[in-house]
Design an enzyme around this catalytic site. Sequence first.
Site, mmCIF file in Angstrom:
data_model
loop_
_atom_site.group_PDB
_atom_site.id
_atom_site.type_symbol
_atom_site.label_atom_id
_atom_site.label_comp_id
_atom_site.label_asym_id
_atom_site.label_seq_id
_atom_site.Cartn_x
_atom_site.Cartn_y
_atom_site.Cartn_z
ATOM 1 N N GLU A 1 3.723 -6.679 1.792
ATOM 2 C CA GLU A 1 3.153 -7.108 0.385
ATOM 3 C C GLU A 1 3.265 -5.644 -0.710
ATOM 4 O O GLU A 1 2.325 -5.242 -1.066
ATOM 5 C CB GLU A 1 1.761 -7.703 0.206
ATOM 6 C CG GLU A 1 1.762 -8.766 1.266
ATOM 7 C CD GLU A 1 0.096 -9.413 1.252
ATOM 8 O OE1 GLU A 1 -0.829 -8.411 0.861
ATOM 9 O OE2 GLU A 1 -0.132 -10.388 1.845
ATOM 10 N N GLY B 1 3.424 -3.618 -3.817
ATOM 11 C CA GLY B 1 3.563 -3.745 -5.214
ATOM 12 C C GLY B 1 3.909 -2.363 -6.078
ATOM 13 O O GLY B 1 5.088 -2.309 -6.604
ATOM 14 N N TYR C 1 -9.538 5.724 -12.360
ATOM 15 C CA TYR C 1 -9.274 6.238 -11.028
ATOM 16 C C TYR C 1 -9.387 7.851 -10.872
ATOM 17 O O TYR C 1 -9.008 8.394 -10.123
ATOM 18 C CB TYR C 1 -8.117 5.575 -9.989
ATOM 19 C CG TYR C 1 -8.134 4.317 -10.192
ATOM 20 C CD1 TYR C 1 -8.944 3.475 -9.762
ATOM 21 C CD2 TYR C 1 -6.953 3.575 -10.803
ATOM 22 C CE1 TYR C 1 -8.642 2.059 -9.729
ATOM 23 C CE2 TYR C 1 -6.643 2.151 -10.945
ATOM 24 C CZ TYR C 1 -7.685 1.237 -10.355
ATOM 25 O OH TYR C 1 -7.195 0.168 -10.543
ATOM 26 N N ARG D 1 -5.368 3.745 -16.040
ATOM 27 C CA ARG D 1 -5.507 4.302 -14.379
ATOM 28 C C ARG D 1 -6.205 5.759 -14.618
ATOM 29 O O ARG D 1 -7.065 6.137 -13.753
ATOM 30 C CB ARG D 1 -4.286 4.346 -13.885
ATOM 31 C CG ARG D 1 -3.629 3.426 -13.584
ATOM 32 C CD ARG D 1 -2.310 3.297 -12.603
ATOM 33 N NE ARG D 1 -2.704 3.308 -11.319
ATOM 34 C CZ ARG D 1 -2.718 4.541 -10.619
ATOM 35 N NH1 ARG D 1 -2.315 5.593 -11.319
ATOM 36 N NH2 ARG D 1 -3.120 4.530 -9.420
ATOM 37 N N GLY E 1 0.698 -1.254 0.094
ATOM 38 C CA GLY E 1 0.043 0.015 0.076
ATOM 39 C C GLY E 1 0.552 1.223 0.152
ATOM 40 O O GLY E 1 0.199 2.369 -0.226
ATOM 41 N N CYS F 1 -12.477 5.290 -28.751
ATOM 42 C CA CYS F 1 -13.901 5.942 -28.981
ATOM 43 C C CYS F 1 -14.722 6.144 -27.721
ATOM 44 O O CYS F 1 -15.952 5.446 -27.539
ATOM 45 C CB CYS F 1 -14.773 5.211 -30.144
ATOM 46 S SG CYS F 1 -13.729 5.185 -31.696
ATOM 47 N N GLU F 2 -14.147 6.577 -26.754
ATOM 48 C CA GLU F 2 -14.858 6.956 -25.383
ATOM 49 C C GLU F 2 -14.365 8.310 -25.001
ATOM 50 O O GLU F 2 -13.152 8.559 -24.943
ATOM 51 C CB GLU F 2 -14.628 5.983 -24.453
ATOM 52 C CG GLU F 2 -15.148 4.631 -24.765
ATOM 53 C CD GLU F 2 -15.343 3.648 -23.583
ATOM 54 O OE1 GLU F 2 -15.460 4.317 -22.442
ATOM 55 O OE2 GLU F 2 -15.263 2.298 -23.672
ATOM 56 N N TYR G 1 0.329 -1.220 -12.511
ATOM 57 C CA TYR G 1 -0.866 -1.331 -13.067
ATOM 58 C C TYR G 1 -1.137 -0.659 -14.424
ATOM 59 O O TYR G 1 -1.871 -0.131 -14.380
ATOM 60 C CB TYR G 1 -1.819 -0.864 -11.650
ATOM 61 C CG TYR G 1 -1.420 -1.176 -10.299
ATOM 62 C CD1 TYR G 1 -2.109 -2.491 -10.233
ATOM 63 C CD2 TYR G 1 -0.988 -0.748 -9.451
ATOM 64 C CE1 TYR G 1 -2.062 -3.296 -8.865
ATOM 65 C CE2 TYR G 1 -0.848 -1.234 -8.244
ATOM 66 C CZ TYR G 1 -1.274 -2.371 -7.830
ATOM 67 O OH TYR G 1 -1.237 -2.834 -6.664
HETATM 68 N N1 LLP Z 1 -1.776 -7.030 -1.187
HETATM 69 C C1 LLP Z 1 -3.100 -7.019 -1.284
HETATM 70 C C2 LLP Z 1 -3.886 -8.248 -0.614
HETATM 71 C C3 LLP Z 1 -3.651 -6.213 -2.362
HETATM 72 O O1 LLP Z 1 -5.028 -6.274 -2.554
HETATM 73 C C4 LLP Z 1 -2.763 -5.275 -2.971
HETATM 74 C C5 LLP Z 1 -3.252 -4.304 -4.245
HETATM 75 C C6 LLP Z 1 -1.314 -5.054 -2.577
HETATM 76 C C7 LLP Z 1 -0.740 -6.106 -1.538
HETATM 77 C C8 LLP Z 1 -0.202 -4.339 -3.421
HETATM 78 O O2 LLP Z 1 -0.807 -2.946 -2.863
HETATM 79 P P1 LLP Z 1 0.263 -1.722 -3.565
HETATM 80 O O3 LLP Z 1 1.404 -2.034 -2.693
HETATM 81 O O4 LLP Z 1 0.461 -1.970 -5.081
HETATM 82 O O5 LLP Z 1 -0.515 -0.412 -3.286
HETATM 83 N N2 LLP Z 1 -5.229 -1.003 -9.796
HETATM 84 C C9 LLP Z 1 -5.033 0.019 -8.500
HETATM 85 C C10 LLP Z 1 -4.404 -0.352 -7.282
HETATM 86 C C11 LLP Z 1 -5.316 -1.671 -6.858
HETATM 87 C C12 LLP Z 1 -4.471 -2.325 -5.682
HETATM 88 C C13 LLP Z 1 -5.364 -3.631 -5.395
HETATM 89 N N3 LLP Z 1 -4.423 -4.395 -4.418
HETATM 90 C C14 LLP Z 1 -4.059 1.281 -9.206
HETATM 91 O O6 LLP Z 1 -3.896 1.214 -10.234
HETATM 92 O O7 LLP Z 1 -4.028 2.278 -8.386
#
Ligand code: LLP
Length: 413
Positions: free
Chosen positions: A273, A275, A316, A312, A237, A342-343, A371
């Site tokens: 975790e 990402g 969002y 994105r 997160g 076309c949107e 993402y």
């Molecule tokens: N762990 C779990 C259980 C998750 O559901 C997620 C992301 C992460 C870790 C990793 O989160 P991060 O560190 O990347 O914030 N597509 C959206 C983001 C969706 C996140 C979903 N879950 C975007 O482009 O902002």
Amino acid sequence: MLKYIKNNLFIENVAVSKLVKKFGTPLYAYSQKELESNFNSYKEAFKSVGSIICYAMKANSNHNILKHLAKLGAGADIVSGGELYRALKAGIKPQKIVYSGVGKTSKEIEFALRSNILMFNVESLEELDKINAIAGKLKTKARISFRVNPNVDVHTHKYITTGKEGNKFGIKYEDAFDIYIKASKMKNIEVVGVDSHIGSQILDVAPFKVAAEKMSKLIDKLETNGINIKYIDIGGGLGIKYKPADKPQTPADLRKMIMPVYSKYKNKTIIVEPGRAIVGDTGILIGEVLYRKTSGTKNFVVTNVAMNDLIRPALYESYHNIIPVKKSFKKQQIVDVVGPICESGDFIAKDRKLPVFEQGDFVAVECAGAYGRAMSSQYNSRPRGAEVLVNGSKVKVIRKAETIEDLMSKEIK
Ligand code: LLP
């Protein structure tokens, strides 16, 4: 990792104009140095505590990205059988894989059990029953934690808050103790951890402490009742700097925020975790200016980068900085940068002050590593461009561009 040399944009030591000539556009280009440095900053930050950094591979699951992270010691947070397949193929150790997600299928659960992953982050009672039954059939025990919803408010987009009541994720904090007791009595279940994930693109780490305090209370209650917790999964997160004014906090800030709560526990492993914070700022998406036009008071720059390449902004209303591939000293203008789809939702940037572009100019969309390609599609029958990984002066194609024939490759003719 991005810089201008004599007014030309470079990613590491490679001119973006060269990449464009060689590989065409749209093109995703990633910096390997940035990738390594982002991962290492997590590793460093959590080195002093027993930890596993489980990269949330949904952000970018390209095989080569995963391979590099595996070499650096990364584990994976997976959410599907497909991600498990990719993680194993990239050499990520099963003992470092945690499996999250609200809708694991029987087939996926079986695959994960046979692969002997570290643990399932279970999200409902019915899922627990299913895992118990499948583990029984396979004559094994499933290691589990529950993803607990700590009901913490984080200030981020409503689609990416996950730890608040009313989200589909996790089990209710108030129900967690009873559910843990139930699970601990199941024949084919071994309770090993607790888990929470409170959201994404979080710029202020304070809510992680609120969540930690709640989770710690739960751990204490479980341990007094004979359930030994080995793993504390704090989710991902951490946000990144999309906007010039964004001030993301570091993995070390995160550790400093949670460890006063968790340091009393000895012999427990902290799982993180991340990402976006690993891959987000490593990547740019490069496109070409096709046309300029005006409509009413609005100026549009039409590029060949569209919502199918990077969804994105459309999904969002997220902000991605746009910079020219050749630095421009022309006067600036307020424009919408849009794609050919076309949107009206097909935009990359809205009301942005940018130098006046000419047809044939190239632009780079920043912070597109997370993402981006992972959420892309072929909408409007647009074959997707290549992905390249830059390391110093070296460039490696890590995914070939799709051809027009690829669009129909699985269709029955
Ligand atoms: N762990 C779990 C259980 C998750 O559901 C997620 C992301 C992460 C870790 C990793 O989160 P991060 O560190 O990347 O914030 N597509 C959206 C983001 C969706 C996140 C979903 N879950 C975007 O482009 O902002």
